[in-house]
Every structure is written in C-alpha cells, then in structure tokens.
Write a protein that holds these residues in place. Structure first.
Motif, mmCIF file in Angstrom:
data_model
loop_
_atom_site.group_PDB
_atom_site.id
_atom_site.type_symbol
_atom_site.label_atom_id
_atom_site.label_comp_id
_atom_site.label_asym_id
_atom_site.label_seq_id
_atom_site.Cartn_x
_atom_site.Cartn_y
_atom_site.Cartn_z
ATOM 1 N N SER A 1 0.962 3.745 4.575
ATOM 2 C CA SER A 1 -0.094 2.758 4.353
ATOM 3 C C SER A 1 -1.378 3.440 3.903
ATOM 4 C CB SER A 1 -0.360 1.958 5.632
ATOM 5 O OG SER A 1 -0.908 2.789 6.636
ATOM 6 N N THR B 1 -5.406 7.142 4.860
ATOM 7 C CA THR B 1 -3.970 7.082 4.577
ATOM 8 C C THR B 1 -3.160 7.552 5.774
ATOM 9 O OG1 THR B 1 -3.868 9.346 3.718
ATOM 10 C CG2 THR B 1 -4.389 7.606 2.134
ATOM 11 N N GLU C 1 -3.648 5.937 10.433
ATOM 12 C CA GLU C 1 -4.329 6.414 9.239
ATOM 13 C C GLU C 1 -5.446 7.390 9.604
ATOM 14 O OE1 GLU C 1 -3.526 2.553 6.368
ATOM 15 O OE2 GLU C 1 -5.584 3.159 6.738
ATOM 16 N N THR D 1 3.407 6.226 7.883
ATOM 17 C CA THR D 1 3.752 4.849 7.526
ATOM 18 C C THR D 1 3.672 4.573 6.029
ATOM 19 O OG1 THR D 1 1.484 4.031 7.743
ATOM 20 C CG2 THR D 1 2.840 4.058 9.747
ATOM 21 N N THR E 1 -5.857 2.420 3.181
ATOM 22 C CA THR E 1 -6.962 1.470 3.247
ATOM 23 C C THR E 1 -8.153 2.086 2.528
ATOM 24 O OG1 THR E 1 -6.197 0.726 5.419
ATOM 25 C CG2 THR E 1 -8.437 0.109 4.793
ATOM 26 N N TYR F 1 -2.441 1.832 12.531
ATOM 27 C CA TYR F 1 -1.752 2.252 11.310
ATOM 28 C C TYR F 1 -1.574 3.758 11.191
ATOM 29 C CZ TYR F 1 -2.817 -2.550 10.168
ATOM 30 O OH TYR F 1 -2.917 -3.914 10.203
ATOM 31 N N ALA G 1 -6.074 -2.509 0.616
ATOM 32 C CA ALA G 1 -5.128 -1.956 1.577
ATOM 33 C C ALA G 1 -3.727 -2.182 1.038
ATOM 34 C CB ALA G 1 -5.286 -2.626 2.942
ATOM 35 N N GLY G 2 -2.824 -1.300 1.415
ATOM 36 C CA GLY G 2 -1.464 -1.473 0.928
ATOM 37 C C GLY G 2 -0.501 -0.467 1.511
ATOM 38 N N THR G 3 0.651 -0.371 0.868
ATOM 39 C CA THR G 3 1.715 0.520 1.316
ATOM 40 C C THR G 3 2.160 1.405 0.159
ATOM 41 O OG1 THR G 3 3.399 -1.103 0.745
ATOM 42 C CG2 THR G 3 2.556 -1.160 3.001
#
Length: 105
Positions: free
Chosen positions: A70, A64, A43, A68, A72, A41, A87-89
């Motif tokens: 995203s 982060t 991150e 992307t 977490t 990801y 978690a997300g966007t």
C-alpha cells in the motif's frame, strides 16, 4: 465542447492552488494520520519534498509498505494538518534514471 475544456482547465488549475476536494474531507492532525498509517497499514515515510505553493509552503510525503504494497500521499501544512491526496495498492520503486555518462540524475 468548449465548456468541458474550460471546466477541465479550472479543475486542473485549482489543483495547483489547493488540495483536491477529496483531500479536504480526509484531513486530520499529522500525528493522528501518521499513527493510523503505521498501525493499520504498516506504512513508513519513504520520501517527500517541499512544495512552492502560496501562501505557505507545504510538505508532500509518500508513505509506503513493502509488507502490504500500500501507499499514501500526504500534504502537510505548517499548522500541523495533513491531508490524504492519494492512496492505493501495488506500490513499486522505480530504478534511478541514469544520465548518458552512467551517473544517476
């Protein structure tokens, strides 16, 4: 109605004691979780803090990716176990809140 309120109180009360049930199925050694977040990801660790939970303190980490969007949220224990609790966007950074005198709080 009273029964629903009691169930909600129990659920939210338990959240302060232990990670959510979702997180319990998404736990692994911290180094494994970190490697996955970085490789899959893109991150990076953005922020974190120490919780005041019992019996031992845990570290909450926010990972982060500006590439992307995203994010977490991890809770890591002293034993080296990390659990994904969210978690997300569409991650965004908020501007610091300033006091009346213009100094960031």
């Amino acid at each position: 109605m009273f029964k629903r309120l009691m169930n909600a109180a129990l659920v939210f009360g338990m959240a302060a004691i232990a990670p959510p049930a979702f997180a319990q199925t998404h736990c692994a050694p911290r180094d494994v979780v970190v490697e996955r977040l970085q490789k899959a990801y893109s991150e990076q660790l953005t922020s974190g803090g120490l919780t005041q939970g019992d019996p031992a303190k845990s570290v909450v980490e926010i990972w982060t990716s500006k590439e992307t969007g995203s994010f977490t949220v991890l809770v890591s224990t002293a034993s080296g176990l990390s659990c994904i609790v969210a978690a997300g966007t569409e991650f965004f950074e908020a501007a610091p809140i300033k006091k009346a005198d213009g100094i960031p709080s």
